[in-house]
Design a protein around this motif. Structure first.
Motif, mmCIF file in Angstrom:
data_model
loop_
_atom_site.group_PDB
_atom_site.id
_atom_site.type_symbol
_atom_site.label_atom_id
_atom_site.label_comp_id
_atom_site.label_asym_id
_atom_site.label_seq_id
_atom_site.Cartn_x
_atom_site.Cartn_y
_atom_site.Cartn_z
ATOM 1 N N GLY A 321 0.624 -1.288 0.060
ATOM 2 C CA GLY A 321 -0.060 0.037 0.068
ATOM 3 C C GLY A 321 0.868 1.221 0.092
ATOM 4 N N GLY A 322 2.061 1.132 -0.309
ATOM 5 C CA GLY A 322 2.795 2.463 -0.395
ATOM 6 C C GLY A 322 3.770 2.739 0.904
ATOM 7 N N ILE A 323 3.958 1.594 1.622
ATOM 8 C CA ILE A 323 4.734 1.937 2.878
ATOM 9 C C ILE A 323 6.069 1.654 2.368
ATOM 10 C CG2 ILE A 323 5.246 1.374 5.165
ATOM 11 C CD1 ILE A 323 2.304 0.375 5.588
ATOM 12 N N ASP A 324 6.373 0.461 1.952
ATOM 13 C CA ASP A 324 7.440 0.273 1.393
ATOM 14 C C ASP A 324 7.707 0.138 -0.134
ATOM 15 O OD1 ASP A 324 9.026 -0.258 3.876
ATOM 16 O OD2 ASP A 324 7.461 -1.635 3.941
ATOM 17 N N TRP A 325 8.966 0.678 -0.972
ATOM 18 C CA TRP A 325 9.053 0.404 -2.450
ATOM 19 C C TRP A 325 10.169 -0.357 -2.752
ATOM 20 C CZ3 TRP A 325 5.185 2.398 -5.264
ATOM 21 C CH2 TRP A 325 4.206 3.251 -4.828
ATOM 22 N N LYS A 326 10.163 -0.915 -4.028
ATOM 23 C CA LYS A 326 11.440 -1.728 -4.683
ATOM 24 C C LYS A 326 11.594 -1.091 -6.036
ATOM 25 C CE LYS A 326 12.478 -6.222 -6.573
ATOM 26 N NZ LYS A 326 11.553 -7.392 -7.216
ATOM 27 N N TRP A 327 13.097 -0.819 -5.979
ATOM 28 C CA TRP A 327 13.647 -0.385 -7.203
ATOM 29 C C TRP A 327 13.646 -1.334 -8.302
ATOM 30 C CZ3 TRP A 327 14.632 4.089 -9.502
ATOM 31 C CH2 TRP A 327 15.424 4.299 -10.537
ATOM 32 N N ALA A 328 13.084 -1.043 -9.520
ATOM 33 C CA ALA A 328 12.866 -1.980 -10.643
ATOM 34 C C ALA A 328 13.761 -1.198 -11.926
ATOM 35 C CB ALA A 328 11.577 -2.358 -10.926
ATOM 36 N N GLU A 329 14.661 -2.091 -12.244
ATOM 37 C CA GLU A 329 15.480 -1.586 -13.440
ATOM 38 C C GLU A 329 15.019 -2.276 -14.860
ATOM 39 O OE1 GLU A 329 18.791 0.928 -14.310
ATOM 40 O OE2 GLU A 329 18.735 -0.076 -12.218
ATOM 41 N N ASN A 358 8.192 1.023 -34.295
ATOM 42 C CA ASN A 358 6.910 0.403 -34.538
ATOM 43 C C ASN A 358 6.656 -0.974 -34.011
ATOM 44 O OD1 ASN A 358 8.303 -1.039 -36.220
ATOM 45 N ND2 ASN A 358 7.831 -0.238 -38.058
ATOM 46 N N VAL A 359 7.208 -1.525 -32.881
ATOM 47 C CA VAL A 359 7.209 -2.516 -32.357
ATOM 48 C C VAL A 359 6.749 -2.547 -30.766
ATOM 49 C CG1 VAL A 359 8.784 -4.624 -31.754
ATOM 50 C CG2 VAL A 359 9.375 -3.501 -33.686
ATOM 51 N N LEU A 360 5.948 -3.465 -30.426
ATOM 52 C CA LEU A 360 5.270 -3.624 -29.303
ATOM 53 C C LEU A 360 6.161 -4.618 -28.195
ATOM 54 C CD1 LEU A 360 3.259 -2.294 -27.253
ATOM 55 C CD2 LEU A 360 1.620 -4.274 -27.953
ATOM 56 N N TYR A 361 6.748 -4.041 -27.088
ATOM 57 C CA TYR A 361 7.405 -5.162 -26.194
ATOM 58 C C TYR A 361 6.620 -5.485 -25.045
ATOM 59 C CZ TYR A 361 11.620 -4.008 -29.005
ATOM 60 O OH TYR A 361 12.203 -3.894 -30.000
ATOM 61 N N ARG A 362 6.721 -6.363 -24.603
ATOM 62 C CA ARG A 362 5.935 -6.938 -23.132
ATOM 63 C C ARG A 362 6.733 -7.559 -22.134
ATOM 64 N NH1 ARG A 362 0.307 -10.617 -22.921
ATOM 65 N NH2 ARG A 362 0.071 -10.463 -20.857
ATOM 66 N N THR A 363 6.690 -7.008 -20.866
ATOM 67 C CA THR A 363 7.211 -7.978 -20.011
ATOM 68 C C THR A 363 6.323 -8.491 -19.103
ATOM 69 O OG1 THR A 363 8.602 -7.326 -17.993
ATOM 70 C CG2 THR A 363 7.115 -5.761 -18.398
ATOM 71 N N THR A 364 6.615 -9.675 -18.504
ATOM 72 C CA THR A 364 5.900 -10.423 -17.520
ATOM 73 C C THR A 364 6.514 -10.535 -16.105
ATOM 74 O OG1 THR A 364 6.793 -12.407 -18.449
ATOM 75 C CG2 THR A 364 4.716 -11.517 -19.258
ATOM 76 N N ASN A 365 7.659 -9.974 -16.036
ATOM 77 C CA ASN A 365 8.479 -10.016 -14.831
ATOM 78 C C ASN A 365 8.880 -8.588 -14.328
ATOM 79 O OD1 ASN A 365 10.356 -9.399 -16.656
ATOM 80 N ND2 ASN A 365 11.457 -11.478 -16.257
ATOM 81 N N GLN A 366 8.036 -7.508 -14.218
ATOM 82 C CA GLN A 366 8.348 -6.201 -13.664
ATOM 83 C C GLN A 366 9.263 -5.636 -14.241
ATOM 84 O OE1 GLN A 366 9.612 -5.438 -9.326
ATOM 85 N NE2 GLN A 366 7.533 -6.021 -9.118
ATOM 86 N N GLY A 367 9.493 -5.842 -15.586
ATOM 87 C CA GLY A 367 10.371 -5.086 -16.488
ATOM 88 C C GLY A 367 11.920 -5.617 -16.693
ATOM 89 N N ARG A 368 11.901 -6.601 -15.934
ATOM 90 C CA ARG A 368 13.511 -7.128 -15.961
ATOM 91 C C ARG A 368 13.709 -7.576 -17.417
ATOM 92 N NH1 ARG A 368 11.871 -9.488 -11.125
ATOM 93 N NH2 ARG A 368 11.605 -11.632 -12.051
ATOM 94 N N ASP A 369 12.880 -8.005 -18.065
ATOM 95 C CA ASP A 369 13.019 -8.307 -19.478
ATOM 96 C C ASP A 369 11.743 -7.991 -20.509
ATOM 97 O OD1 ASP A 369 15.468 -10.402 -19.043
ATOM 98 O OD2 ASP A 369 13.757 -11.573 -17.810
#
Length: 427
Positions: A321-329, A358-369
């Motif tokens: 709920g916004g108390i703690d945050w994790k950095w995602a590269e 003109n290419v759409l990219y998708r991540t399923t692991n919080q932006g790692r890949d």
């Protein structure tokens, strides 16, 4: 008093009262969109053709419903579900607001009265906000005057009511946690990295407003500390009626503030990790936070360097709920060109999308890949015609909308995918 002077006095009163009466009367029920007329002296603002039906048909496509087609330029949209959404734009200073309940097959014109003029295109989360397809608000700022007009509907735009907000500052953010409770953030005296701030709250759906926070006399040791003057507000968001977040941006040292009493008190979130990444940039900006649910959410983070064109996107994610945050590269590299201001869009803490070229990219692991999706001939073709991305939003893992435009001749087009971005169609 002489008869002539008395008549002039009554006439002056009439001219003051009459415009307000006309606005209120015309907002009670939005008129059908008129058939477009040729404008030989002005280039039309056009896009794809959309099919409109009359408001009393309830946005239900049937043989009995009266339908007609128009061309319009759309400048923003918002999705409620896989089948429901809003799209809008401003034509000749009048807002054109459309609602679909059948996946874009037909639309209903739910615009307020044309007497309520707009000098620029309304932005969702600042000038327009809906909690669902029935309950919505439009904030119309009267520049140069000490009053803001708030229009509200509870029947999906069939009728609109008006209430005033007596303040002369700029509304920078709007948010409603329910059809009844909402907030407006106003800012003024903005300089490079500081501005005065006030927060207004309603608990009756926008009929009345009260000031619950103003930082002209900021005191961090107060039992109800206001937001500091230092920092540019990045957009207020509430998880529920009590818990809210707002970023304050200042050079490469942004801060995040949190309230747990509905906006009366704000305290800095101390557990915001920088991970040393901020040292790589000359300026770091936190975007508007977004909650996916009661506990999860994210904040886009954009970094820029002096004398280097382009922007780098990363993010913060929370699970409590916004108390703690994790950095995602995100490892997206430097985004340049017309669409460098378009961040990734996330559906939840794992699933996200971004368009590069003109290419759409998708991540399923919080932006790692990020994996490129199969080439869509429609997407490639339309992006070559309309190269500017206005907005990309997914409402589920399958359904998303994309608004693109060609600014030089005021044209835009809205596309939809129903299989996660693999295929697209013009709506």
């Amino acid at each position: 008093m002489p008869l002539l002077a008395l008549c002039l006095k009554h006439l002056r009163k009439l001219f003051v009262v009459l415009p307000a009466a006309l606005i209120l009367a015309s907002c009670s029920s939005p008129p059908p969109e008129p058939s477009p007329q040729p404008q030989p002296t002005e280039k039309p603002e056009e896009g794809q053709t959309i099919t409109l039906i009359t408001p009393d048909a309830g946005n239900i496509d049937s043989s009995k419903a009266s339908k007609y087609q128009i061309q319009t330029r759309l400048t923003d949209f918002h999705l409620f579900s896989e089948s429901e959404g809003l799209a809008w734009g401003v034509t000749k200073n009048a807002l054109r607001l459309y609602l679909t309940r059948d996946n874009g097959k037909t639309w209903t014109n739910i615009s307020p009265a044309s007497a309520v003029q707009f000098s620029s295109n309304p932005v969702y989360g600042r000038d327009i906000f809906f909690t669902d397809s029935d309950n919505g608000w439009i904030i119309r700022q009267t520049f140069g005057m000490m009053e803001t007009i708030v229009l509200r509907t509870r029947d999906g735009g069939k009728s609109w009511k008006i209430s005033p907000l007596s303040q002369g500052s700029k509304i920078s953010s709007a948010y409603f946690s329910s059809p009844f409770k909402g907030w407006l953030m106003a800012t003024w005296d903005t300089e490079e990295s500081r501005e005065s701030k006030a927060l207004y709250m309603t608990d009756d759906g926008g009929a009345t407003w009260k000031t619950i926070m103003q930082n002209d006399q900021y005191s961090p040791n107060s039992p109800h500390p206001a937001l500091p003057v230092v920092g540019i507000a990045g957009g207020v968001v509430f998880r529920d009626g009590e818990t809210g977040l707002i970023p304050l941006n200042r050079s490469k040292n942004p801060k995040l503030y949190r309230t747990v009493d509905g906006g009366s008190s704000w305290r800095e979130v101390k557990a915001l990790p920088a991970s040393g990444a901020f040292n790589n940039y000359d300026n770091v900006t936190l975007g508007k936070p977004e909650f996916f649910g009661p506990a999860t959410g994210w904040i886009p983070v954009v970094g820029t360097r002096k004398n280097t064109a382009g922007k780098v996107y990363n993010g913060y994610f929370t699970t409590n709920g916004g108390i703690d945050w994790k950095w995602a590269e995100f490892n997206l590299g430097l985004r340049t060109g017309d669409n460098e201001d378009v961040p990734p869009t996330f559906l939840n803490s794992n699933d996200g999308w971004i368009i590069n070229g003109n290419v759409l990219y998708r991540t399923t692991n919080q932006g790692r890949d990020w994996k490129s999706l199969p080439a869509s001939t429609v997407l490639i073709s339309k992006l070559s015609e309309y190269p500017k991305i206005v907005k990309l939003q997914f409402i589920s893992k399958d359904v998303g909308w994309l608004l693109i435009e060609r600014s030089k001749d005021k044209r835009s087009i809205l596309l939809q995918t129903t299989n996660g971005g693999i295929n697209w169609r013009v709506m």
